[in-house]
Design an enzyme around this catalytic site. Structure first.
Site, short mmCIF file in Angstrom:
data_model
loop_
_atom_site.label_atom_id
_atom_site.label_comp_id
_atom_site.label_asym_id
_atom_site.label_seq_id
_atom_site.Cartn_x
_atom_site.Cartn_y
_atom_site.Cartn_z
CE LYS A 1 -96.50 -36.21 -37.41
NZ LYS A 1 -97.39 -36.31 -36.28
C1 LIG Z 1 -97.68 -35.78 -34.87
C2 LIG Z 1 -97.34 -36.55 -33.67
C3 LIG Z 1 -98.25 -36.82 -32.66
C4 LIG Z 1 -99.61 -36.20 -32.60
O1 LIG Z 1 -100.32 -36.41 -33.75
P1 LIG Z 1 -101.69 -35.64 -34.02
O2 LIG Z 1 -102.36 -36.54 -35.02
O3 LIG Z 1 -101.31 -34.32 -34.61
O4 LIG Z 1 -102.43 -35.52 -32.75
C5 LIG Z 1 -97.87 -37.65 -31.62
N1 LIG Z 1 -96.63 -38.16 -31.55
C6 LIG Z 1 -95.71 -37.91 -32.50
C7 LIG Z 1 -94.36 -38.52 -32.38
C8 LIG Z 1 -96.03 -37.08 -33.57
O5 LIG Z 1 -95.11 -36.78 -34.48
#
Ligand SMILES: *Cc1c(COP(=O)(O)O)cnc(C)c1O
Length: 386
Positions: free
Chosen positions: A189
Site C-alpha cells: 500500500k
Molecule cells: C489491503 C486491503 C485491506 C486489508 O488490509 P490489511 O491491512 O492487509 O488487513 C482491506 N481493504 C482493501 C480495499 C485493501 O486493499
C-alpha cells in the site's frame, strides 16, 4: 535476466530503519508513546480529530463495524470490486453482507445503483445499517452523494480508504464524509508499517469504542467503570474486545514513512501521468481522472478494450510476464468467491464488476520505480496490443 518488476513495492529508507532501531533500544516495544504519536500525526494530516491504530486494516474494519452497531440482523453493503476484507468485516460481527455494483468509469461503488437499491430497500424494510464504499486504486468515491444518501436513509458510512492514503476530494484529504475511514499499511500500500491499519473519525465516542475493542474491551477510565477502582492497578473489561494493537516498532516506521508521503505521492502521480500519455493510443481503458479529486495511485489498472482489440486479458498478462514484469489483477469480485457463493451469490449478480474483472490488469506503479523500468512496461504493452 534481472528480477521481475513487481506491481507494487515498499520504499524503506535509512531514516525508516533508524526510527525502528531507536524503538528497539527504548523501553516500550508496544503500548508506548510511538503509537499515539503516529495516530496524532496521521489524523492531523487528514484534518481529523481521532486516529486509532490497529494491527491491520482487516481488524480496523472489524472494530469500525462493531463501533457502528454491526451485528445479527444488521445489513452491511459494500462493493464487489475490493479485497475480501471489505465484506468479511461485517460477517465477523454476524451482520448480513450484500453488494452494490460498480460504476464502470470509476470502478468504485455506483451512486446511481446505490440510490436505486436503497429506494427498493426502503419499500420492503431491508435498509442497510452500514455502507462501506472503497476508494479503489486510491481514487476517492463520490462521498458527498453517499453522505446525502446516508442522511436520507439513516445508514452509517465506513470508507475503506486502504488504497487512498494521501488522496484528496474537493480539495481536502479523504475522510471528511465517512463516519469512520479505514487505511491499510500493508507493504504493497501507499505507506507501510509491515502490517498495520488505522481508523479515522471525528466522533470521540466512536474513537473510544474502537480503542476498547482494539484491546480486549478493557478501560482504565474510571468514568466508564462499574466499580470504584480499588488501586492504581485497577482496570475493567467492559465489553468483549480483541488484541488488535499496533506495536511501537510499527508505529515508528509509520511516522517515518509519513514524512515522505508528499514526495512519494508526487512520484506516483508523475509515473501515472507518464502512463496516461504513453498508453493513450492503445486499445485500453485507463484509470479515471477528475478535477474534483486526486487519486493516491495505489494501483494503475488498465482494462483491455475488447471493442478495439481481439487480444485477451490473458494474452496481454502473459506477454508482460514473459517480458520480466509481474502484473496482478484487482479484484476477483468478492461475491464470486466460493465462501460467498455458499451464501447464495452467483455469477451475473453484479455484471459491471464481473465485466471489469475480465479485462483488468494492474501494471507496476510504485515510488521507487525508475523511468527505465516504466519504459519496459510501456514497450511490452505496446507490443502486446499491436
Ligand atoms: C489491503 C486491503 C485491506 C486489508 O488490509 P490489511 O491491512 O492487509 O488487513 C482491506 N481493504 C482493501 C480495499 C485493501 O486493499
Amino acid at each position: 535476466m534481472s528480477k521481475p518488476i513487481p506491481y507494487s513495492c515498499q520504499d524503506i529508507s535509512e531514516a525508516d530503519i533508524a526510527a525502528v532501531a531507536e524503538v528497539l533500544r527504548a523501553p516500550f516495544l508496544t503500548q508506548g508513546p510511538a503509537v499515539p504519536k503516529f495516530e496524532e500525526e496521521f489524523a492531523a494530516l487528514h484534518g481529523m480529530r481521532h486516529g486509532v491504530a490497529v494491527a491491520n486494516a482487516t481488524g480496523a474494519l472489524h472494530i469500525a463495524c462493531l463501533a457502528l452497531g454491526a451485528g445479527p440482523g444488521i445489513r452491511v453493503w459494500t462493493t464487489p470490486n475490493s479485497f475480501v476484507a471489505s465484506a468479511n468485516c461485517a460477517r465477523y460481527c454476524g451482520a448480513t453482507v450484500d453488494f452494490v455494483d460498480i460504476d464502470p468509469a470509476t470502478r468504485n461503488i455506483s451512486v446511481e445503483k446505490l440510490a436505486d437499491k436503497l429506494a427498493l430497500a426502503a419499500e420492503d424494510g431491508s435498509l442497510p445499517g452500514i455502507v462501506i464504499p472503497v476508494d479503489f486504486g486510491g481514487y476517492p468515491c463520490d462521498m458527498k452523494e453517499i453522505r446525502e444518501l446516508a442522511d436520507r436513509y439513516g445508514f452509517r458510512i465506513i470508507s475503506d480508504s486502504s488504497h487512498a492514503v494521501g488522496a484528496s476530494y474537493h480539495g481536502e484529504p479523504v475522510g471528511r464524509y465517512a463516519d469512520i475511514s479505514v487505511f491499510s499499511f500493508h507493504p504493497v500500500k501507499i505507506i507501510t508499517t509491515g502490517e498495520g491499519g488505522l481508523c479515522l473519525t471525528d466522533d470521540a465516542d466512536l474513537a473510544a469504542a474502537m480503542r476498547k475493542a482494539r484491546s480486549h474491551g478493557i478501560t482504565r477510565d474510571p468514568t466508564e467503570m462499574d466499580s470504584e477502582p480499588d488501586g492504581p492497578w485497577y482496570y475493567e473489561q467492559v465489553g468483549l474486545g480483541f488484541n488488535y494493537r499496533l506495536t511501537d516498532i510499527q508505529a515508528a516506521l509509520g511516522s517515518s514513512q509519513l514524512t515522505r508521503l508528499a514526495e512519494s505521492e508526487a512520484r506516483r502521480d508523475l509515473l501515472a501521468r507518464r502512463y496516461d500519455d504513453a498508453l493513450a493510443s492503445l486499445a485500453l481503458r485507463l484509470p479515471p481522472r477528475s478535477n474534483d479529486r486526486t487519486s493516491a495511485h495505489h494501483l494503475y489498472v488498465i482494462e483491455i478494450d475488447d471493442a478495439r482489440t481481439p487480444k485477451t486479458r490473458r494474452e496481454v498478462f502473459d506477454r508482460l510476464r514473459d517480458d520480466g514484469i509481474s502484473p496482478n489483477v484487482h479484484y476477483i469480485p468478492i461475491h464470486l468467491q466460493p465462501d460467498y457463493r455458499r451464501l447464495g451469490f452467483a455469477a451475473g449478480d453484479f455484471p459491471d464488476s464481473e465485466r471489469y474483472y475480465g479485462r483488468a490488469i494492474s501494471i507496476p506503479l510504485f515510488p521507487t520505480m525508475t523511468e527505465e523500468q516504466q519504459d519496459r512496461v510501456i514497450a511490452s504493452l505496446t507490443r502486446a496490443l499491436s
